[in-house]
Write an enzyme that holds these catalytic residues in place. Structure first.
Site, PDB file in Angstrom:
ATOM      1  N   GLU A  87       0.541  -0.837  -0.604  1.00 22.44           N
ATOM      2  CA  GLU A  87      -0.043  -0.061   0.191  1.00 22.44           C
ATOM      3  C   GLU A  87       1.534   1.721  -0.192  1.00 22.44           C
ATOM      4  O   GLU A  87       2.138   1.351   1.297  1.00 22.44           O
ATOM      5  CB  GLU A  87      -0.940   0.534   1.221  1.00 22.44           C
ATOM      6  CG  GLU A  87      -2.261   1.317   1.370  1.00 22.44           C
ATOM      7  CD  GLU A  87      -2.774   1.327   0.418  1.00 22.44           C
ATOM      8  OE1 GLU A  87      -1.932   2.538  -0.866  1.00 22.44           O
ATOM      9  OE2 GLU A  87      -3.443   0.373   0.082  1.00 22.44           O
ATOM     10  N   TYR A 105      -7.564   0.149  10.635  1.00 21.05           N
ATOM     11  CA  TYR A 105      -6.993  -1.319   9.544  1.00 21.05           C
ATOM     12  C   TYR A 105      -5.794  -1.784   9.421  1.00 21.05           C
ATOM     13  O   TYR A 105      -5.259  -3.016   9.645  1.00 21.05           O
ATOM     14  CB  TYR A 105      -7.646  -0.186   7.998  1.00 21.05           C
ATOM     15  CG  TYR A 105      -9.308  -0.141   7.995  1.00 21.05           C
ATOM     16  CD1 TYR A 105      -9.538  -1.725   6.940  1.00 21.05           C
ATOM     17  CD2 TYR A 105      -9.797   0.824   7.380  1.00 21.05           C
ATOM     18  CE1 TYR A 105     -11.442  -1.470   6.831  1.00 21.05           C
ATOM     19  CE2 TYR A 105     -11.100   0.373   7.296  1.00 21.05           C
ATOM     20  CZ  TYR A 105     -11.776  -0.527   7.033  1.00 21.05           C
ATOM     21  OH  TYR A 105     -13.488  -1.368   6.371  1.00 21.05           O
ATOM     22  N   HIS A 108     -46.439  -0.797  12.961  1.00 20.58           N
ATOM     23  CA  HIS A 108     -47.219   0.002  13.072  1.00 20.58           C
ATOM     24  C   HIS A 108     -47.016   1.024  13.784  1.00 20.58           C
ATOM     25  O   HIS A 108     -46.846   0.440  15.249  1.00 20.58           O
ATOM     26  CB  HIS A 108     -48.734  -0.471  12.801  1.00 20.58           C
ATOM     27  CG  HIS A 108     -49.106   1.231  12.261  1.00 20.58           C
ATOM     28  ND1 HIS A 108     -49.567   1.517  11.037  1.00 20.58           N
ATOM     29  CD2 HIS A 108     -50.666   1.736  13.277  1.00 20.58           C
ATOM     30  CE1 HIS A 108     -50.180   2.875  11.149  1.00 20.58           C
ATOM     31  NE2 HIS A 108     -50.617   3.105  12.832  1.00 20.58           N
ATOM     32  N   GLY A 159     -25.278  11.582 -14.183  1.00 18.28           N
ATOM     33  CA  GLY A 159     -26.781  11.245 -13.511  1.00 18.28           C
ATOM     34  C   GLY A 159     -26.649   9.803 -12.994  1.00 18.28           C
ATOM     35  O   GLY A 159     -27.960   9.667 -12.207  1.00 18.28           O
ATOM     36  N   GLU A 214     -43.827  -0.694   6.954  1.00 20.25           N
ATOM     37  CA  GLU A 214     -44.580  -1.251   7.006  1.00 20.25           C
ATOM     38  C   GLU A 214     -45.292  -1.910   5.712  1.00 20.25           C
ATOM     39  O   GLU A 214     -45.802  -2.637   4.976  1.00 20.25           O
ATOM     40  CB  GLU A 214     -46.128  -1.407   7.936  1.00 20.25           C
ATOM     41  CG  GLU A 214     -46.308  -0.339   7.971  1.00 20.25           C
ATOM     42  CD  GLU A 214     -47.801   0.184   8.591  1.00 20.25           C
ATOM     43  OE1 GLU A 214     -47.989  -0.865   9.552  1.00 20.25           O
ATOM     44  OE2 GLU A 214     -47.694   1.224   9.184  1.00 20.25           O
ATOM     45  N   ARG A 246     -29.570   6.086 -14.860  1.00 17.67           N
ATOM     46  CA  ARG A 246     -29.187   4.542 -15.998  1.00 17.67           C
ATOM     47  C   ARG A 246     -29.110   3.436 -14.872  1.00 17.67           C
ATOM     48  O   ARG A 246     -28.245   3.067 -14.144  1.00 17.67           O
ATOM     49  CB  ARG A 246     -28.698   5.362 -16.581  1.00 17.67           C
ATOM     50  CG  ARG A 246     -28.076   4.429 -17.407  1.00 17.67           C
ATOM     51  CD  ARG A 246     -27.565   4.737 -19.384  1.00 17.67           C
ATOM     52  NE  ARG A 246     -26.389   4.932 -18.616  1.00 17.67           N
ATOM     53  CZ  ARG A 246     -25.095   4.464 -19.059  1.00 17.67           C
ATOM     54  NH1 ARG A 246     -25.360   3.698 -19.428  1.00 17.67           N
ATOM     55  NH2 ARG A 246     -23.997   4.934 -18.541  1.00 17.67           N
ATOM     56  N   ALA A 253     -27.425   1.254  -2.234  1.00 13.83           N
ATOM     57  CA  ALA A 253     -28.192   2.048  -1.651  1.00 13.83           C
ATOM     58  C   ALA A 253     -27.792   3.663  -2.257  1.00 13.83           C
ATOM     59  O   ALA A 253     -27.093   3.621  -2.824  1.00 13.83           O
ATOM     60  CB  ALA A 253     -28.531   2.983  -0.032  1.00 13.83           C
ATOM     61  N   GLY A 310     -18.192   9.471 -13.781  1.00 13.90           N
ATOM     62  CA  GLY A 310     -17.218   7.739 -14.234  1.00 13.90           C
ATOM     63  C   GLY A 310     -15.938   7.511 -13.802  1.00 13.90           C
ATOM     64  O   GLY A 310     -15.353   8.357 -13.393  1.00 13.90           O
ATOM     65  N   THR A 368     -11.060   3.809  -1.827  1.00 16.98           N
ATOM     66  CA  THR A 368     -11.877   4.697  -2.018  1.00 16.98           C
ATOM     67  C   THR A 368     -12.912   4.622  -0.991  1.00 16.98           C
ATOM     68  O   THR A 368     -12.801   5.565  -0.011  1.00 16.98           O
ATOM     69  CB  THR A 368     -12.644   4.627  -3.007  1.00 16.98           C
ATOM     70  OG1 THR A 368     -11.331   4.177  -3.796  1.00 16.98           O
ATOM     71  CG2 THR A 368     -13.244   5.576  -3.263  1.00 16.98           C
ATOM     72  N   CYS A 369     -13.617   3.357  -0.479  1.00 17.78           N
ATOM     73  CA  CYS A 369     -14.235   3.674   0.525  1.00 17.78           C
ATOM     74  C   CYS A 369     -14.413   4.157   1.736  1.00 17.78           C
ATOM     75  O   CYS A 369     -15.144   5.614   1.892  1.00 17.78           O
ATOM     76  CB  CYS A 369     -14.518   2.245   0.951  1.00 17.78           C
ATOM     77  SG  CYS A 369     -15.851   2.286   1.897  1.00 17.78           S
ATOM     78  N   GLU A 413     -25.550  11.943  -4.975  1.00 16.34           N
ATOM     79  CA  GLU A 413     -25.473  12.396  -3.459  1.00 16.34           C
ATOM     80  C   GLU A 413     -24.737  14.030  -3.383  1.00 16.34           C
ATOM     81  O   GLU A 413     -24.696  14.541  -2.175  1.00 16.34           O
ATOM     82  CB  GLU A 413     -24.324  11.285  -2.237  1.00 16.34           C
ATOM     83  CG  GLU A 413     -24.862   9.940  -2.770  1.00 16.34           C
ATOM     84  CD  GLU A 413     -23.833   8.665  -3.095  1.00 16.34           C
ATOM     85  OE1 GLU A 413     -24.641   7.528  -2.620  1.00 16.34           O
ATOM     86  OE2 GLU A 413     -23.025   8.917  -3.097  1.00 16.34           O
ATOM     87  N   LYS A 441     -18.295   9.945   2.735  1.00 15.56           N
ATOM     88  CA  LYS A 441     -20.121  10.203   2.288  1.00 15.56           C
ATOM     89  C   LYS A 441     -20.887  10.397   3.362  1.00 15.56           C
ATOM     90  O   LYS A 441     -21.746  11.577   3.051  1.00 15.56           O
ATOM     91  CB  LYS A 441     -19.482   9.820   0.559  1.00 15.56           C
ATOM     92  CG  LYS A 441     -20.911   9.510  -0.484  1.00 15.56           C
ATOM     93  CD  LYS A 441     -22.530   9.221   0.708  1.00 15.56           C
ATOM     94  CE  LYS A 441     -21.824   7.505   0.196  1.00 15.56           C
ATOM     95  NZ  LYS A 441     -21.665   6.933  -1.148  1.00 15.56           N
ATOM     96  N   TYR A 501     -25.213   7.717  -9.204  1.00 15.47           N
ATOM     97  CA  TYR A 501     -25.473   7.438  -7.627  1.00 15.47           C
ATOM     98  C   TYR A 501     -24.063   8.611  -6.827  1.00 15.47           C
ATOM     99  O   TYR A 501     -24.398   9.698  -6.202  1.00 15.47           O
ATOM    100  CB  TYR A 501     -25.784   6.909  -7.280  1.00 15.47           C
ATOM    101  CG  TYR A 501     -23.928   6.221  -7.016  1.00 15.47           C
ATOM    102  CD1 TYR A 501     -23.271   5.765  -5.515  1.00 15.47           C
ATOM    103  CD2 TYR A 501     -23.407   5.295  -7.926  1.00 15.47           C
ATOM    104  CE1 TYR A 501     -22.304   5.215  -5.738  1.00 15.47           C
ATOM    105  CE2 TYR A 501     -22.219   4.293  -7.895  1.00 15.47           C
ATOM    106  CZ  TYR A 501     -21.655   4.653  -6.386  1.00 15.47           C
ATOM    107  OH  TYR A 501     -20.104   3.973  -6.477  1.00 15.47           O
ATOM    108  N   ILE A 502     -22.784   9.119  -7.835  1.00 17.05           N
ATOM    109  CA  ILE A 502     -22.293   9.944  -7.341  1.00 17.05           C
ATOM    110  C   ILE A 502     -22.330  11.513  -6.920  1.00 17.05           C
ATOM    111  O   ILE A 502     -22.884  12.209  -6.317  1.00 17.05           O
ATOM    112  CB  ILE A 502     -20.676   9.291  -7.451  1.00 17.05           C
ATOM    113  CG1 ILE A 502     -19.510   8.112  -7.067  1.00 17.05           C
ATOM    114  CG2 ILE A 502     -19.715  10.699  -7.101  1.00 17.05           C
ATOM    115  CD1 ILE A 502     -19.066   7.788  -7.923  1.00 17.05           C
ATOM    116  N   CYS A 555     -17.989   5.934   0.982  1.00 10.51           N
ATOM    117  CA  CYS A 555     -18.519   5.849   1.670  1.00 10.51           C
ATOM    118  C   CYS A 555     -18.278   6.032   2.885  1.00 10.51           C
ATOM    119  O   CYS A 555     -19.797   7.019   3.229  1.00 10.51           O
ATOM    120  CB  CYS A 555     -18.928   4.097   1.741  1.00 10.51           C
ATOM    121  SG  CYS A 555     -18.089   2.962   0.676  1.00 10.51           S
TER     122      CYS A 555
END
Length: 433
Positions: A18, A82, A418, A158, A423, A187, A323, A244, A25-26, A164, A34, A160-161, A31
């Protein structure tokens, strides 16, 4: 990370190279930060909603440097966690950028190391289109380290990134425009999800520019001027491209070692994550299959079982939930209505559009949308889709049922909690026309 730790737990001798921060990235520019930014951006609405419930406070004031400092502190903590987890597992940490020199040899700095197996998990990197003035734009990577929050922002894309970050900026009080060259957001998702999220984001004050994309960016003394392919010009303070990402495979020595790459640079692998070279494997975004962190970690565990536990385990990319932390949230599992019709022919559709109870005492226009896609022949629920508060939390549970092949009758037989939004997934009885 996961491949190293799990392989070591199976008795393999493991080293990891490394050159920067652990977690990929996450953890560092994806993630985790973000989602922290998304939480921050939700508070403005929460303060407004609180007034309808009798709470009065002074006018809220947001401080960007505080958010950045606290985010950096949390990411530094995770980096250390980590690295410690790897060390405890017995993984040897090698600091530096690795290049593949042969099917069994890797070079780090001036030293060469041999190994029975080599795993490439270098991820991907955001790409900015080479338009005139592209050097004045940023990507999601830089967005996590802005010195100051702009007054105006243009987010291009267009997916998810894009959704967000547009939601984050808008929620933090930035006058935000989302520009997408197509006619529908997201898309690859269920078509209704793409259409309805555009409506919800517009209700929150965002401007969405469909049908065009930046052709050039001009820097002025006090702003950036964006010239669109469909004619209009727009002045803004920040341009973020989320159009992208490209697999990180350049200058790794892969081609010379015999590894076949796709035109976009992705490593071509089989269902066991093996490349065209028997001893070289790849998982995660560098393979450009399903580019999600939980999928990458699952691929890593399946590979570890295959190589070191004697349990050949192919990847399973069926019914992967995901998500989008736009405002409002989106979550989905299984097939879109369009894909389900392609696969099964006849399907039954159940859906609900309603104002959530939390907002009924406010002036907010936000609606929750929920949809089930059912294979008519078997009556299995093959897709579940949602737009609304905590959609990811709701769909995670629904994903278990979809993965297990639950039928619509089994959904119907489940008692709802409820009053909750969730529900509705077990009370939808009327088929959509």
């Amino acid at each position: 990370m996961r491949a190293s730790r799990v392989s070591a737990s199976y008795g393999a001798k493991v080293a990891i190279a490394e050159s920067h921060l652990f977690g990929g990235t996450c953890v560092n520019v994806g993630c985790i930060p973000k989602k922290l930014f998304s939480y921050a951006a939700h508070w403005r609405e929460e303060f407004e909603i609180a007034q309808a419930y009798g709470w009065t406070t002074e006018a809220p004031r947001f401080d960007w440097p505080t958010l950045i400092a606290n985010k950096d502190k949390e990411i530094a903590r995770l980096n250390a966690v980590y690295e410690r987890v790897l060390s405890v597992a017995g993984v040897e940490i090698m600091r530096g950028r690795a290049t593949v020199r042969s099917p069994h040899e890797v070079e780090i700095g001036a030293k060469r190391y041999s190994a029975r197996h080599i795993l490439v998990a270098t991820g991907s990197w955001p790409v900015i289109p080479p338009i005139p003035g592209h050097e004045h734009a940023i990507t999601s990577n830089e967005a996590f380290h802005l010195e100051r929050l702009p007054k105006r922002a243009l987010v291009v894309g267009g997916g998810y990134i894009a959704l967000e970050f547009a939601s984050i900026f808008q929620g933090l009080g930035v006058k935000t425009t989302l520009s997408y060259r197509g006619k529908r957001l997201l898309r690859g998702f269920d078509a209704e999800i793409g259409e309805r999220i555009a409506e919800e984001m517009t209700h929150k004050g965002m401007t969405i520019h469909f049908g065009g994309e930046p052709a050039s960016i001009i820097q002025h003394a006090d702003c950036l001027e964006v010239c669109y392919t469909d004619g209009p010009h727009q002045k803004t303070d920040l341009v973020l491209f989320a159009t992208g990402r490209k697999p990180i495979t350049a200058n790794l020595g892969l081609e010379a070692a015999g590894v076949k790459l796709a035109p976009d640079g992705a490593i071509i692998v089989d269902r066991y994550s093996k490349s065209s070279v028997d001893s070289i494997h790849a998982v995660g975004d560098v393979t450009n299959r399903i580019n999600l962190t939980p999928v990458a970690t699952a691929e890593a565990m399946w590979l570890a079982r295959t190589l070191f536990r004697g349990e050949p385990t192919p990847v399973d990319h069926e019914n992967v939930p995901t998500a989008v932390f736009a405002h409002p949230n989106i979550a989905t599992v299984g097939l879109s209505e369009e894909k389900a019709r392609e696969r099964y022919g006849e399907v039954d559709i159940y859906k609900q559009l309603f104002r959530p109870l939390k907002l009924t005492m406010t002036s907010h226009k936000e609606r929750t949308f929920m949809k089930l896609v059912v294979d008519r022949a078997s009556q299995r629920v093959v897709g579940a889709h949602m737009i609304g508060l905590d959609a990811g939390e709701v769909i995670q549970g629904i994903a278990i049922a979809v993965k297990l092949g639950a039928t619509k009758a089994q959904f119907d037989a489940t008692i709802g909690i409820h009053p909750t939004v969730a529900e509705e997934f077990v009370t939808m009885r009327d088929k959509a026309s």
